[in-house]
Design an enzyme around this catalytic site. Structure first.
Site, PDB file in Angstrom:
ATOM      1  N   CYS A  75       0.760  -1.142  -0.067  1.00 44.13           N
ATOM      2  CA  CYS A  75       0.037  -0.026  -0.069  1.00 44.13           C
ATOM      3  C   CYS A  75       0.868   1.173  -0.135  1.00 44.13           C
ATOM      4  O   CYS A  75       1.594   1.416   0.897  1.00 44.13           O
ATOM      5  CB  CYS A  75      -0.955  -0.018   1.382  1.00 44.13           C
ATOM      6  SG  CYS A  75      -1.688   1.653   1.849  1.00 44.13           S
ATOM      7  N   CYS A  78       0.497   3.308   3.062  1.00 43.84           N
ATOM      8  CA  CYS A  78       1.087   2.787   4.277  1.00 43.84           C
ATOM      9  C   CYS A  78       2.520   2.933   4.462  1.00 43.84           C
ATOM     10  O   CYS A  78       3.186   3.225   5.463  1.00 43.84           O
ATOM     11  CB  CYS A  78       0.990   1.324   4.242  1.00 43.84           C
ATOM     12  SG  CYS A  78      -0.755   0.813   4.322  1.00 43.84           S
TER      13      CYS A  78
END
Length: 508
Positions: A75, A78
């Site tokens: 991600c 992230c």
């Protein structure tokens, strides 16, 4: 008859001593290696968790609160959030934590299949997703979006370091700042009249044990002349360390010791062990970050800490041994300090006190009182030096132990002519046994970290058998033979348990 007995003892000793631990199992490390740095070389302060260690780490941490970040390594958001999260985590996690003991910052990668069910339990619907709560509430816990009451809370709108820390400050009524540096601990309690404070030292004893063995490995202090003394001290830790995970780690290291450091290790041209195995040797585990120094934390950053934790460990061992182990414990402790304590002046002073002992310790009480008296002599010497140089800890000055507030019955009177305290030694021993034995382990027992699993019981049984046998007045040969066989049996038991253990299921 006695000649046959002597022959039997010799055969027993040779057979037990000639059985190398390497025959019992192959080289294995205590725990797998956990990555310490990211690709840019920055340290990771947040603890990486997965389904195999999630409950154990959150159950064992001394931190009052925990933050769990659920993320996915693929991600982009992230990855961009990680520097923000680490900036907050460095305040609370690791050996250089600015505010240790408050919050455990952790991360779980939901993109890893092993964590599928764990992430489902917490209804992770987006990445990153942060949760807050007391660590035990996460153990075996879960979270649902429609829950009206929950001990676990979602941290919302905290996707920068500033916002996350502001959210934490509102929860705690604190004023932590991102620019905080490691500080002088001005607000520590030094209330020595509270005997319950020693319970916090269970974490310090673990950290002191880990630090001692890190020093040994980092400085390559295992040599032909020190090998035996380290093995003896490990045997003492396996039997009596107050922390179960340190006992298990010590046993694992004992089992692997002959693989890592065989007797002919130094006779070859290759004086290097498997670096991968050595780097994994964390005798008390490595999942929970260290640096807390809860009981042993000084009011200055360079006071107490390791030396305090090591003293607590030695006292704890001294009150747990049986009578038949007292001389062995004395020799193992003195040799360990002499060979592996890296502070030269302290090492020499301690060993001089060891060398001045002309008696044989036949009672555990006598050894515990000798160690107590030795510690007081050290404190008396250091208190004078620190007073003249101004290097002491103003909150925790070196004092004669125990103070009267903790044990009034320990004091008979004061010899003013010689400026010496007259002690009631039976009361002192009773105090030491309770303080460094029962009270020290109480926090662990409350958190159910100390257990009576089969491995623990097996270790205790082996030590009881060895201790009872040593009491028999047949000389040192019998003592060595029994000890060797006992720990050979422990090694075999440990290996068999590892081989029979069912593999953890990988979630698909």
């Amino acid at each position: 008859m006695y000649s046959y007995l002597g022959l039997f003892l010799c055969i027993l000793f040779v057979c037990c001593s000639a059985t190398p631990l390497s025959l019992i199992g192959s080289r294995r490390s205590i725990l797998r290696e956990v990555r310490d740095n990211d690709k840019n070389g920055h340290p990771d302060y947040a603890v990486e968790l997965n389904a195999t260690n999630f409950d154990d780490v959150l159950k064992d941490t001394p931190s009052t609160y925990a933050v769990v970040e659920f993320f996915a390594h693929w991600c982009p958001a992230c990855r961009n959030y990680k520097p923000h999260y680490e900036k907050v985590a460095r305040l609370f996690n690791g050996p250089d934590a600015v505010h240790p003991g408050f919050i455990l910052m952790t991360r779980v990668d939901c993109a890893s299949k092993i964590n599928n069910k764990l992430c489902d339990k917490f209804s992770v619907g987006h990445y990153p997703m942060l949760f807050w709560g007391h660590p035990p509430k996460f153990v075996g816990g879960s979270w649902e979006p429609d829950q009206k009451k929950s001990d676990i809370h979602v941290i919302k709108d905290a996707y920068t370091a500033d916002r996350l820390l502001n959210w934490i400050n509102k929860q705690l009524g604190s004023s932590f700042g991102l620019d905080d540096q490691k500080f002088e601990n001005e607000h520590l309690s030094s209330n020595i009249s509270d005997p319950g404070q020693i319970a916090k030292a269970i974490y310090d004893v673990e950290e002191a044990t880990s630090t001692a063995f890190d020093i040994i490995l980092d400085h390559k202090m295992i040599k032909p002349e020190t090998r035996t003394s380290l093995i003896k001290f490990l045997q003492l830790l396996v039997a009596h360390h107050p922390s179960r995970r340190c006992r298990k780690g010590s046993a694992e290291l004992l089992v692997s010791f002959d693989d890592l450091y065989p007797t002919d290790f130094w006779s070859t041209n290759e004086h290097e062990v498997d670096k991968g195995s050595v780097s994994n040797l964390k005798i008390c585990g490595k999942d929970v970050p260290r640096g807390y120094w809860m009981f042993c934390r000084g009011s200055k950053n360079d006071t107490r800490g390791f030396s305090c934790g090591l003293w607590v460990l030695l006292h704890s061992l001294s009150v747990k041994i049986e009578d038949g182990e007292s001389q062995f414990a004395f020799n193992a402790t003195c040799d360990f300090v002499h060979n592996f304590f890296i502070c030269e002046e302290c090492r020499q002073h301690f060993y001089e006190m060891c060398s001045s002992v002309s008696i044989t310790f036949n009672k555990a009480r006598d050894y515990a009182l000798w160690l107590w008296s030795t510690h007081n002599k050290v404190n008396e010497r250091l208190s004078k030096e620190e007073a003249s140089l101004g290097t002491g800890d103003p909150k925790f000055p070196k004092i004669i132990w125990p103070p009267k507030q903790l044990c009034p019955s320990c004091y008979l009177g004061h010899d003013h002519k010689n400026n010496k305290i007259e002690w009631e030694q039976d009361e002192v021993y009773k105090f030491l046994t309770n303080y460094y034995g029962k009270t020290l382990a109480s926090l662990y027992k409350d958190k159910k970290i100390v257990g009576n699993d089969e491995a623990d019981r097996a270790v205790k049984d082996l030590i009881v058998e060895a201790s009872n046998a040593i009491v028999v007045p047949l000389g040192a040969a019998l003592a060595i033979a029994v000890a060797s066989c006992a720990f050979g049996g422990l090694a075999y038991y440990w290996r068999s348990q590892q081989k029979n253990r069912k593999p953890r299921r990988t979630w698909k």
